[in-house]
Design an enzyme around this catalytic site. Sequence first.
Site, PDB file in Angstrom:
ATOM      1  CD  GLN A  77      -7.930  31.812 -52.237  1.00  0.00           C
ATOM      2  OE1 GLN A  77      -8.596  31.457 -51.272  1.00  0.00           O
ATOM      3  NE2 GLN A  77      -8.485  32.176 -53.383  1.00  0.00           N
ATOM      4  CB  CYS A  83     -10.761  29.125 -52.077  1.00  0.00           C
ATOM      5  SG  CYS A  83     -12.368  28.955 -52.883  1.00  0.00           S
ATOM      6  CG  HIS A 254     -13.930  30.702 -49.264  1.00  0.00           C
ATOM      7  ND1 HIS A 254     -12.990  31.094 -50.178  1.00  0.00           N
ATOM      8  CD2 HIS A 254     -13.279  30.598 -48.078  1.00  0.00           C
ATOM      9  CE1 HIS A 254     -11.828  31.240 -49.570  1.00  0.00           C
ATOM     10  NE2 HIS A 254     -11.991  30.941 -48.287  1.00  0.00           N
ATOM     11  CG  ASN A 286     -11.194  31.431 -44.867  1.00  0.00           C
ATOM     12  OD1 ASN A 286     -10.764  31.198 -45.985  1.00  0.00           O
ATOM     13  ND2 ASN A 286     -11.875  32.520 -44.569  1.00  0.00           N
ATOM     14  CD1 TRP A 288      -8.791  33.331 -49.018  1.00  0.00           C
ATOM     15  CD2 TRP A 288     -10.377  34.581 -48.059  1.00  0.00           C
ATOM     16  NE1 TRP A 288      -9.701  33.641 -49.994  1.00  0.00           N
ATOM     17  CE2 TRP A 288     -10.696  34.423 -49.428  1.00  0.00           C
ATOM     18  CE3 TRP A 288     -11.227  35.329 -47.252  1.00  0.00           C
ATOM     19  CZ2 TRP A 288     -11.820  34.978 -50.007  1.00  0.00           C
ATOM     20  CZ3 TRP A 288     -12.362  35.890 -47.833  1.00  0.00           C
ATOM     21  CH2 TRP A 288     -12.650  35.717 -49.193  1.00  0.00           C
TER      22      TRP A 288
END
Length: 645
Positions: A77, A83, A254, A286, A288
């Site tokens: 991301q 997300c 998230h 995740n 991220w």
Amino acid sequence: MVRLHYFANQRYSKLKAECEKNEQLFVDSVFKPETSSLYYSRSCPPEPVEWKRPSEICHPAVPHLFVDGADSHDVTQGKLGNCWFVAACSSLALRPFLLYKVIPDKDKQEWDPKKPENYQGIFRFRFYRQGEWTEVVVDDLLPTVNGKLVYIHSKEKNEFWSALIEKAYAKLAGTYEALAAGSTADALVDFTGGVAEAISLSNGGYAEDQEKRLQLFKTLERGHKEKSLMSASIKINNRNEMEQRLDTGLIKGHAYGVTMVKKVTVGEGLLSLFNKKHFYMIRLRNPWGEKEWNGRWSDESEEWKKLKPGDRKKMGIVFENDGEFWMEFDDFCREFTDCTLCHVINKAMIHKVFKQWHIYKHNYNWTQGQNAGGCVQNQDTFLKNPQYAFSITDNEGEDAMVSLMQEDRRKDKSKGVGNLTIGFYIMKVEENRKYRVHSMFPKAGDSIFINAREVMNRFFLAAGRYLVVPSTYEPHTPGHFMMRIFTRKRSNAMFLDQDHSVGSKIWCCLPRCRAPQCVVSVYVTSAAGLQKTGKMSLTCDPYALIICEGRKIKTPIKYDTLIPSWDAGALFYVRQPQKSQIVVQIWDSNWILDSFMGQVKIPVNITNSKTQASYNLKGRRREHDLQKPGTVTVQINAYHDLFGI
């Protein structure tokens, strides 16, 4: 052959040929490389943005769509709160047969250093929108700050499939900013054409109920084997909790992609025969690319020492701060609040173990002043809504999934337009219902009403005919929607666009083709005191035949009982009520030849109301006056008004 809709009527081959002829790289005139494609709420970006082509971004390396194939680490991301979309891309990367449907002819779209003249800076992607695949064309000019991609990027600096797919999706939405906040389920459906099932881990009580938890694990494990896409999240109670990091390392509000569901056995081998232990595990990522779970089975935790190095290798265990981590399923159900399972409906994929779904879909509109009746609380207008009928044909009952999807409104965010609040209501109706319902029937199921793009529910339904009424919550609200019904067996699903039978204008001289004089709904509720007469089987498996004016309707079979309860009916539009009668026959189902158990004959009496009575069974033909063991209870609604039922 996939039937395509071309977004903005842009044809990839035509545009590519024009660029080749003019010896220039493609610049999209629809989604221009300027601020208006980034934002709808501001005219100037907070940082100086430069639109660069991949060859400029990764120089001196050669750009590629894919570097060593695709995996979930290709999607990290950027500076956009999407997300939900990134998690969906991570899941998509694990399913090449789905990814390469979204990115068609990937090899032909790839950079070829040996033939640079074939490169025109144009790419195409396909997304499933409102029942059809939509092809979106984009140029490869990507927003950068200080030479780095602003939004989605890969861990490999010269890999660009994830950044380009995000640009194509942003083009559908109108701007990149329009992708901020959303539902992973929506993106998963757009990638697959499947149907997304939302599972509330918190409200479902999975953390406390071991049996339910095991059943859910099997569902997700089967979904993973069936190539379904999955995600999970922790809901927030207010905006201040958005992307708040918990002590466990997990992030609230998230979306995490589910990348593996696996049962792990510790202590395999003869010496460990009586010391085996099973762990139910799930792997998540995740978007991220960092910030992982730090509890049991987290990277380098003590629990991993219970596994042999060979077992860890089979599971693909790599301890890196890459955003991917394992959890025991108990912890997953305790820490996460929501899970999304996107069922991939792929008719071309034959699976030896799991049954395939049969699909019915229909696009239609709620029109103000006509058929926008609102939810079931609006009694005067509810049944004006569109109506759909389908059948469950398995006598043991079966799963069905019902999905209502409204038109995507993300592109109208700049106008303050949001999703409508939508939902649906299901009723059990007569076995042969093919005309619209004008009075309420027993409720068989429903959905919540929510302002989501899609509302879906899974039901286990008994054999019979059902009616789905999709609606907005408030009446008189116009909108476009797609209705989808998924069943394990063919369901004879249909859109009910006629109010009643009208007869034949050509053959009106024939009794069976005349215009109906009344409408009759006959329900066989139950029977009692039956006696088995056939010798073809040991059990009694009764069903009823409902007959009127030569038309026969069969109820579901009830197995191994002499006191069956059916609550199944038939609908008749009667042409000659004075001469007609209703015949209800009870039969015992056998492998070779069904056995007659008795019948009743009831005259058509138009009472304009509901009547119910129990009748003694009798014989047929020469034995029509002979009493048979048992009684049958029949409910009849008969109305002069063809809109009465």
